[in-house]
Scaffold this motif. Structure first.
Motif, PDB file in Angstrom:
ATOM      1  N   ALA A 149      -1.530   8.475   1.510  1.00  0.00           N
ATOM      2  CA  ALA A 149      -0.760   7.588   0.640  1.00  0.00           C
ATOM      3  C   ALA A 149      -1.619   6.454   0.097  1.00  0.00           C
ATOM      4  O   ALA A 149      -2.529   5.965   0.771  1.00  0.00           O
ATOM      5  CB  ALA A 149       0.429   7.005   1.401  1.00  0.00           C
ATOM      6  N   VAL A 151      -0.716   2.776  -1.043  1.00  0.00           N
ATOM      7  CA  VAL A 151       0.427   1.872  -0.910  1.00  0.00           C
ATOM      8  C   VAL A 151       0.187   0.603  -1.712  1.00  0.00           C
ATOM      9  O   VAL A 151      -0.818  -0.083  -1.516  1.00  0.00           O
ATOM     10  CB  VAL A 151       0.682   1.519   0.569  1.00  0.00           C
ATOM     11  CG1 VAL A 151       1.946   0.665   0.689  1.00  0.00           C
ATOM     12  CG2 VAL A 151       0.818   2.787   1.403  1.00  0.00           C
ATOM     13  N   PRO A 176       3.447  11.548   8.396  1.00  0.00           N
ATOM     14  CA  PRO A 176       4.577  11.447   7.471  1.00  0.00           C
ATOM     15  C   PRO A 176       4.406  10.277   6.507  1.00  0.00           C
ATOM     16  O   PRO A 176       3.942   9.194   6.903  1.00  0.00           O
ATOM     17  CB  PRO A 176       5.783  11.224   8.401  1.00  0.00           C
ATOM     18  CG  PRO A 176       5.356  11.828   9.701  1.00  0.00           C
ATOM     19  CD  PRO A 176       3.886  11.567   9.800  1.00  0.00           C
ATOM     20  N   VAL A 177       4.768  10.471   5.255  1.00  0.00           N
ATOM     21  CA  VAL A 177       4.552   9.445   4.241  1.00  0.00           C
ATOM     22  C   VAL A 177       5.320   8.162   4.562  1.00  0.00           C
ATOM     23  O   VAL A 177       4.872   7.060   4.228  1.00  0.00           O
ATOM     24  CB  VAL A 177       4.935   9.989   2.841  1.00  0.00           C
ATOM     25  CG1 VAL A 177       6.434  10.226   2.726  1.00  0.00           C
ATOM     26  CG2 VAL A 177       4.447   9.055   1.758  1.00  0.00           C
ATOM     27  N   GLU A 178       6.457   8.289   5.236  1.00  0.00           N
ATOM     28  CA  GLU A 178       7.226   7.090   5.594  1.00  0.00           C
ATOM     29  C   GLU A 178       6.428   6.194   6.527  1.00  0.00           C
ATOM     30  O   GLU A 178       6.427   4.957   6.380  1.00  0.00           O
ATOM     31  CB  GLU A 178       8.556   7.483   6.266  1.00  0.00           C
ATOM     32  CG  GLU A 178       9.527   8.220   5.368  1.00  0.00           C
ATOM     33  CD  GLU A 178       9.215   9.706   5.251  1.00  0.00           C
ATOM     34  OE1 GLU A 178       8.306  10.182   5.978  1.00  0.00           O
ATOM     35  OE2 GLU A 178       9.887  10.388   4.449  1.00  0.00           O
ATOM     36  N   ALA A 179       5.750   6.817   7.508  1.00  0.00           N
ATOM     37  CA  ALA A 179       4.937   6.050   8.449  1.00  0.00           C
ATOM     38  C   ALA A 179       3.762   5.410   7.734  1.00  0.00           C
ATOM     39  O   ALA A 179       3.389   4.254   8.002  1.00  0.00           O
ATOM     40  CB  ALA A 179       4.438   6.952   9.576  1.00  0.00           C
ATOM     41  N   ASN A 181       3.573   4.580   4.512  1.00  0.00           N
ATOM     42  CA  ASN A 181       4.053   3.499   3.651  1.00  0.00           C
ATOM     43  C   ASN A 181       4.356   2.234   4.446  1.00  0.00           C
ATOM     44  O   ASN A 181       4.071   1.121   3.993  1.00  0.00           O
ATOM     45  CB  ASN A 181       5.301   3.944   2.884  1.00  0.00           C
ATOM     46  CG  ASN A 181       4.968   4.873   1.730  1.00  0.00           C
ATOM     47  OD1 ASN A 181       3.868   4.828   1.186  1.00  0.00           O
ATOM     48  ND2 ASN A 181       5.917   5.723   1.354  1.00  0.00           N
ATOM     49  N   ALA A 182       4.929   2.408   5.634  1.00  0.00           N
ATOM     50  CA  ALA A 182       5.237   1.246   6.482  1.00  0.00           C
ATOM     51  C   ALA A 182       3.950   0.552   6.918  1.00  0.00           C
ATOM     52  O   ALA A 182       3.837  -0.685   6.857  1.00  0.00           O
ATOM     53  CB  ALA A 182       6.048   1.685   7.697  1.00  0.00           C
ATOM     54  N   LYS A 185       2.157  -1.081   3.830  1.00  0.00           N
ATOM     55  CA  LYS A 185       2.783  -2.340   3.392  1.00  0.00           C
ATOM     56  C   LYS A 185       2.322  -3.503   4.269  1.00  0.00           C
ATOM     57  O   LYS A 185       2.009  -4.589   3.770  1.00  0.00           O
ATOM     58  CB  LYS A 185       4.299  -2.190   3.452  1.00  0.00           C
ATOM     59  CG  LYS A 185       5.075  -3.435   3.048  1.00  0.00           C
ATOM     60  CD  LYS A 185       4.937  -3.730   1.571  1.00  0.00           C
ATOM     61  CE  LYS A 185       5.772  -4.937   1.152  1.00  0.00           C
ATOM     62  NZ  LYS A 185       7.229  -4.709   1.330  1.00  0.00           N
ATOM     63  N   ALA A 271       2.406   7.852  15.078  1.00  0.00           N
ATOM     64  CA  ALA A 271       2.759   8.892  14.111  1.00  0.00           C
ATOM     65  C   ALA A 271       2.345  10.280  14.573  1.00  0.00           C
ATOM     66  O   ALA A 271       2.790  11.282  14.015  1.00  0.00           O
ATOM     67  CB  ALA A 271       2.107   8.584  12.768  1.00  0.00           C
TER      68      ALA A 271
END
Length: 310
Positions: A149, A151, A176-179, A181-182, A185, A271
């Motif tokens: 990712a 970000v 996972p992209v959610e991890a 992105n978190a 950020k 993750a």
């Protein structure tokens, strides 16, 4: 002896935080050289190690955009903050960011790219004419990872994707992209606040390190300690400088104790997949640009031949 003006003293005082008389003396000692005067104040312990480029000295906007595993950041300058709030200018910055996202960060390529019926450069020229203020595409940077990712983060954004500090974080990972992105950020917010000068110590500018070494050597010499002790003091100071200015060794601003490398490692463990922080971009509006400030009273006094007190 250089002519030291009140404006020069004021400028150095604002940049260094040192007293007025100390600033005047520093400028006299360095023949009016602002950078040398800053170093002189630091060797005397009168000014902190300021990151000059972190001060905003021009107006405009920084834009960031991401598409998939690719991201871009651009800086477009204007003369006043008023123009930065103009819809036409904001739309142009957003368009240029998307061009950089597609074509890369070479400025000549960006300027020659089509934007509607015109090129980017032709649109810029038209904007200058219609808005009535000089504008310039200053820089651009694109990041890309094979998987993972990119970000984005804009600090105090004026409108979505546009503001005065733009950050991109490149994470290479199968997590996972959610991890990602978190984590990205959090890292981006840290980068915006902590202003690292390089990803790791190997990327630090050697000229900056030598400058720090010269300052540390002069300060240590004033201690009157033996040469071998002075050498250790200098190397200790340089080691600290490297650690504090390389992103991976900086302490995470959110807890003040965990190195960024450990923050990434902990996120990877959680993750269940390796995460590699491969690059970042931090654009702060106007960093490194000196903007002349007009002091009308001083100009009138100068024209009349009346000296201004420092």
């Amino acid at each position: 002896m250089a002519d030291i003006t009140a404006a020069m003293v004021k400028d150095l005082r604002e940049k260094s935080g040192a007293g007025m008389m100390d600033c005047k003396k520093a400028l006299n000692e360095t023949a009016g050289d602002m950078d040398a005067a800053m170093d002189w104040l630091r060797t005397k312990g009168l000014a902190a190690a300021a990151k000059k480029s972190s001060r905003t000295a021009a107006e405009g906007l920084v834009g960031v955009a991401v598409s998939g595993t690719r991201g871009a950041a651009v800086e477009v300058n204007s003369e006043t903050d008023f123009v930065a709030k103009n819809d036409q200018f904001q739309g142009f910055v957003r368009d240029v960011t998307m061009v950089a996202l597609e074509l890369g960060d070479d400025l000549d390529t960006i300027k020659a790219a089509p934007l509607g019926a015109k090129t980017v450069e032709e649109v810029l020229t038209n904007n200058i004419a219609t808005i009535g203020e000089n504008q310039a595409i200053r820089r651009a940077k694109r990041l890309e990872v094979s998987q993972g990712a990119i970000v984005p983060y804009v600090h105090n954004q004026a409108v979505p994707g546009l503001g005065k500090i733009g950050v991109l974080v490149a994470l290479e990972s199968a997590a996972p992209v959610e991890a990602l992105n978190a984590l990205g950020k959090q890292l981006a917010m840290h980068i915006a606040a902590a202003f690292p000068l390089a990803l790791d110590e190997s990327g630090l500018d050697q000229a900056l390190i030598e400058r720090e070494r010269a300052i540390a050597t002069e300060k240590a010499a004033e201690s009157g300690k033996p040469a071998d002790i002075i050498a250790k003091m200098v190397e200790g100071g340089i080691a600290k400088y490297r650690k504090e200015n390389a992103l991976v060794s900086q302490l995470f601003v959110m807890d003040g104790k965990t190195p960024i490398a450990t923050v990434v490692a902990n996120a990877a463990k959680e993750a269940g997949a390796e995460i590699k922080l491969v690059d970042y971009v931090r654009f702060q509006l106007g960093e490194g640009i000196e903007k002349e400030e007009s002091d009308f009273a001083a100009e009138v006094a100068a024209a009349s031949g009346v000296p201004q007190p420092a």
